[in-house]
Design a protein around this motif. Sequence first.
Motif, PDB file in Angstrom:
ATOM      1  N   UNK A  54      87.127   5.531  -0.286  1.00 29.64           N
ATOM      2  CA  UNK A  54      87.651   6.067  -1.535  1.00 29.64           C
ATOM      3  C   UNK A  54      88.391   7.374  -1.217  1.00 29.64           C
ATOM      4  N   UNK A  55      89.689   7.292  -0.979  1.00 25.02           N
ATOM      5  CA  UNK A  55      90.472   8.454  -0.533  1.00 25.02           C
ATOM      6  C   UNK A  55      90.425   9.657  -1.463  1.00 25.02           C
ATOM      7  N   UNK A  56      90.131   9.433  -2.725  1.00 27.81           N
ATOM      8  CA  UNK A  56      90.139  10.541  -3.674  1.00 27.81           C
ATOM      9  C   UNK A  56      88.852  11.350  -3.687  1.00 27.81           C
ATOM     10  N   UNK A  57      87.833  10.911  -2.978  1.00 34.24           N
ATOM     11  CA  UNK A  57      86.572  11.645  -2.949  1.00 34.24           C
ATOM     12  C   UNK A  57      86.763  13.021  -2.325  1.00 34.24           C
ATOM     13  N   UNK A  58      85.944  13.986  -2.751  1.00 32.53           N
ATOM     14  CA  UNK A  58      86.123  15.368  -2.311  1.00 32.53           C
ATOM     15  C   UNK A  58      84.792  15.989  -1.888  1.00 32.53           C
ATOM     16  N   UNK A  59      84.896  17.029  -1.068  1.00 30.60           N
ATOM     17  CA  UNK A  59      83.746  17.854  -0.678  1.00 30.60           C
ATOM     18  C   UNK A  59      83.945  19.258  -1.216  1.00 30.60           C
ATOM     19  N   UNK A  60      82.884  19.807  -1.833  1.00 27.98           N
ATOM     20  CA  UNK A  60      82.897  21.187  -2.310  1.00 27.98           C
ATOM     21  C   UNK A  60      81.753  21.928  -1.638  1.00 27.98           C
ATOM     22  N   UNK A  61      82.070  22.974  -0.900  1.00 26.26           N
ATOM     23  CA  UNK A  61      81.034  23.774  -0.267  1.00 26.26           C
ATOM     24  C   UNK A  61      80.498  24.776  -1.283  1.00 26.26           C
ATOM     25  N   UNK A  62      79.178  24.829  -1.430  1.00 20.93           N
ATOM     26  CA  UNK A  62      78.593  25.728  -2.421  1.00 20.93           C
ATOM     27  C   UNK A  62      77.143  26.012  -2.080  1.00 20.93           C
ATOM     28  N   UNK A  63      76.692  27.178  -2.483  1.00 23.37           N
ATOM     29  CA  UNK A  63      75.286  27.567  -2.368  1.00 23.37           C
ATOM     30  C   UNK A  63      74.659  27.402  -3.744  1.00 23.37           C
ATOM     31  N   UNK A  64      73.805  26.424  -3.905  1.00 23.67           N
ATOM     32  CA  UNK A  64      73.255  26.116  -5.225  1.00 23.67           C
ATOM     33  C   UNK A  64      72.232  27.139  -5.697  1.00 23.67           C
ATOM     34  N   UNK A  65      71.889  28.097  -4.847  1.00 26.23           N
ATOM     35  CA  UNK A  65      71.049  29.206  -5.296  1.00 26.23           C
ATOM     36  C   UNK A  65      71.837  30.152  -6.201  1.00 26.23           C
ATOM     37  N   UNK A  66      73.152  30.039  -6.162  1.00 27.57           N
ATOM     38  CA  UNK A  66      74.012  30.839  -7.041  1.00 27.57           C
ATOM     39  C   UNK A  66      74.189  30.087  -8.359  1.00 27.57           C
ATOM     40  N   UNK A  67      73.170  30.181  -9.189  1.00 24.70           N
ATOM     41  CA  UNK A  67      73.102  29.354 -10.391  1.00 24.70           C
ATOM     42  C   UNK A  67      74.228  29.642 -11.380  1.00 24.70           C
ATOM     43  N   UNK A  68      74.726  30.875 -11.373  1.00 25.21           N
ATOM     44  CA  UNK A  68      75.775  31.228 -12.316  1.00 25.21           C
ATOM     45  C   UNK A  68      77.111  30.561 -11.996  1.00 25.21           C
ATOM     46  N   UNK A  69      77.214  29.921 -10.825  1.00 23.23           N
ATOM     47  CA  UNK A  69      78.457  29.255 -10.434  1.00 23.23           C
ATOM     48  C   UNK A  69      78.416  27.745 -10.665  1.00 23.23           C
ATOM     49  N   UNK A  70      77.272  27.229 -11.100  1.00 25.83           N
ATOM     50  CA  UNK A  70      77.121  25.774 -11.233  1.00 25.83           C
ATOM     51  C   UNK A  70      78.041  25.209 -12.306  1.00 25.83           C
ATOM     52  N   UNK A  71      78.154  25.881 -13.422  1.00 23.41           N
ATOM     53  CA  UNK A  71      79.043  25.385 -14.488  1.00 23.41           C
ATOM     54  C   UNK A  71      80.480  25.285 -13.983  1.00 23.41           C
ATOM     55  N   UNK A  72      80.898  26.240 -13.157  1.00 23.40           N
ATOM     56  CA  UNK A  72      82.251  26.198 -12.599  1.00 23.40           C
ATOM     57  C   UNK A  72      82.419  25.008 -11.661  1.00 23.40           C
ATOM     58  N   UNK A  73      81.374  24.692 -10.872  1.00 19.75           N
ATOM     59  CA  UNK A  73      81.448  23.550  -9.964  1.00 19.75           C
ATOM     60  C   UNK A  73      81.648  22.251 -10.754  1.00 19.75           C
ATOM     61  N   UNK A  74      80.900  22.113 -11.840  1.00 23.15           N
ATOM     62  CA  UNK A  74      81.030  20.921 -12.683  1.00 23.15           C
ATOM     63  C   UNK A  74      82.431  20.840 -13.282  1.00 23.15           C
TER      64      UNK A  74
END
Length: 251
Positions: A54-74
């Motif tokens: 699936x060529x359109x699949x993506x990887x996002x590097x993130x530290x999930x301990x940074x909870x305030x950034x989760x909404x942005x990841x979504x």
Amino acid sequence: MSRLAGKVAIITGGAGGIGKGMALAFVKEGAKVAIIDLNEETGKETIKELQEYQPESIFIQANLKEHDKIAHLVKQVADKFGKIDILVNNAHASRMKSIEETTQADFDLSFDTGFYPTFYFMQAALPYLKETQGKIINFASGAGLNGDTNQGTYAAAKEAIRGITRVAANEFGPFGINVNIIAPIANSPGMIEWAEANPEYYQNMISKIPLRRLGELESDIGRVAVFLASEDSDYITGQTIMVDGGSIKLR
């Protein structure tokens, strides 16, 4: 195979182990997958494998301990693909210690990487999942159900995830959203490393599994995740699915 054709999935901890197994199973069924993981090197390697299917699949590097950034990841995933159909909360880190040795830092690690990301990803993804009548798959463990020794912080976080999953199933059900749990035993890299260091304990564990083997990451755990992510599971919600070779039989 196209049970997930056109679907968009987020998988946390998707760069390796069970997360990678699920990601491979998903893309082979036609899904576009966003794997979110702390390990950049492994993530880049895994996304190359996923993009072969699936060529359109993506990887996002993130530290999930940074909870305030989760909404942005979504939002980042939703902006990329225009929607979100499936959320898989797989990521979790913990330390094995007895209750006597456990510290606040040990609890913080387990809840900050397991329970809180699960909660905040569900919260952030809810508006998008309402639009698609999507699916959520969370992860629990036999360690919590059995109360395995030296697994206090891990078991506590996993049982907290089971609790919030049941609440989410009741709250999200009217929107057509299914929320379920997988509790696996699998031949993950961590399990293999442990088995090599503790061969007697490993053989004893295998002898207590009715099917006498560990689950395969893609073909066993991944395929159950595909089922829970597909329309085949539309009338199942709030359930803990034991994918453990029969080790624990819930009543």
